[in-house]
Enzyme design. Structure first.
Site, mmCIF file in Angstrom:
data_model
loop_
_atom_site.group_PDB
_atom_site.id
_atom_site.type_symbol
_atom_site.label_atom_id
_atom_site.label_comp_id
_atom_site.label_asym_id
_atom_site.label_seq_id
_atom_site.Cartn_x
_atom_site.Cartn_y
_atom_site.Cartn_z
ATOM 1 N N LYS A 99 0.813 -1.224 0.000
ATOM 2 C CA LYS A 99 0.000 0.000 0.000
ATOM 3 C C LYS A 99 0.839 1.264 0.000
ATOM 4 O O LYS A 99 0.570 2.224 -0.695
ATOM 5 C CB LYS A 99 -0.859 0.015 1.279
ATOM 6 C CG LYS A 99 -2.315 -0.163 1.031
ATOM 7 C CD LYS A 99 -3.183 -0.088 2.306
ATOM 8 C CE LYS A 99 -2.513 0.155 3.631
ATOM 9 N NZ LYS A 99 -3.411 0.090 4.784
ATOM 10 N N LYS A 127 4.505 1.428 0.124
ATOM 11 C CA LYS A 127 5.891 1.301 -0.341
ATOM 12 C C LYS A 127 6.913 1.507 0.777
ATOM 13 O O LYS A 127 8.048 1.903 0.549
ATOM 14 C CB LYS A 127 6.197 2.256 -1.515
ATOM 15 C CG LYS A 127 5.361 1.978 -2.763
ATOM 16 C CD LYS A 127 5.695 0.631 -3.404
ATOM 17 C CE LYS A 127 4.639 0.146 -4.383
ATOM 18 N NZ LYS A 127 3.864 -1.048 -3.998
#
Ligand code: CTP
Length: 130
Positions: free
Chosen positions: A44, A46
């Site tokens: 979601k 990174k």
């Protein structure tokens, strides 16, 4: 017995997390918390959470108003988790308002107001700057 379920990352645990869990618990007799996995957070945002999922689960499990904790592996599995844990009510913060209305045939959905002026992201930013 009315069962309430809620989900979140609960990284760098703060009072906004306590407030929503406490209020969610008041809506029933049994509170179940889905703690999002490290992999889910990475996909979601990174980045991995500061605290890993087993530490985040340990923190949430230790709260007196939480009865059961599990790892949320996918955002799309909300309905499966609701059924698996026999939840009567899904509670989410109002940053998610309307986004989970599609599970309403299976259970009640309540969006609770967020605690103002605090978030994990903001705490991380403040710590980075100082
Ligand atoms: N929450 C809240 N009040 C806040 C922060 C979070 O009620 N000030 C709620 C969210 O709405 C969610 C749960 O706590 O239902 C877990 O949220 P999470 O995303 O883990 O916390 P945030 O602090 O919002 O994290 P981030 O900044 O990484 O999004």
């Amino acid at each position: 017995m009315k069962k309430v379920i809620t989900f979140g990352t609960f990284d760098v645990f703060h009072v906004g997390h306590i407030n929503i869990l406490e209020r969610a618990a008041e809506l029933g007799e049994y509170l179940i918390v889905g703690v999002s996995s490290d992999a889910l957070n990475f996909s979601k945002k990174k980045r991995y959470p500061i605290y890993n999922q087993s530490d985040r689960m340990k923190i949430i499990s230790s709260l007196k108003f939480v009865n059961e904790v599990f790892v949320e592996e996918s955002l799309e599995l909300k309905l499966d988790y609701i059924k698996k844990y026999n939840a009567d009510v899904l509670v989410m913060g109002d940053d998610w308002a309307g986004r989970f209305d599609w599970v309403k045939p299976a259970c009640e959905v309540i969006y609770l107001p967020r605690t103002p002026s605090i978030s994990t992201t903001e705490i991380i930013e403040i710590v980075k700057m100082t």
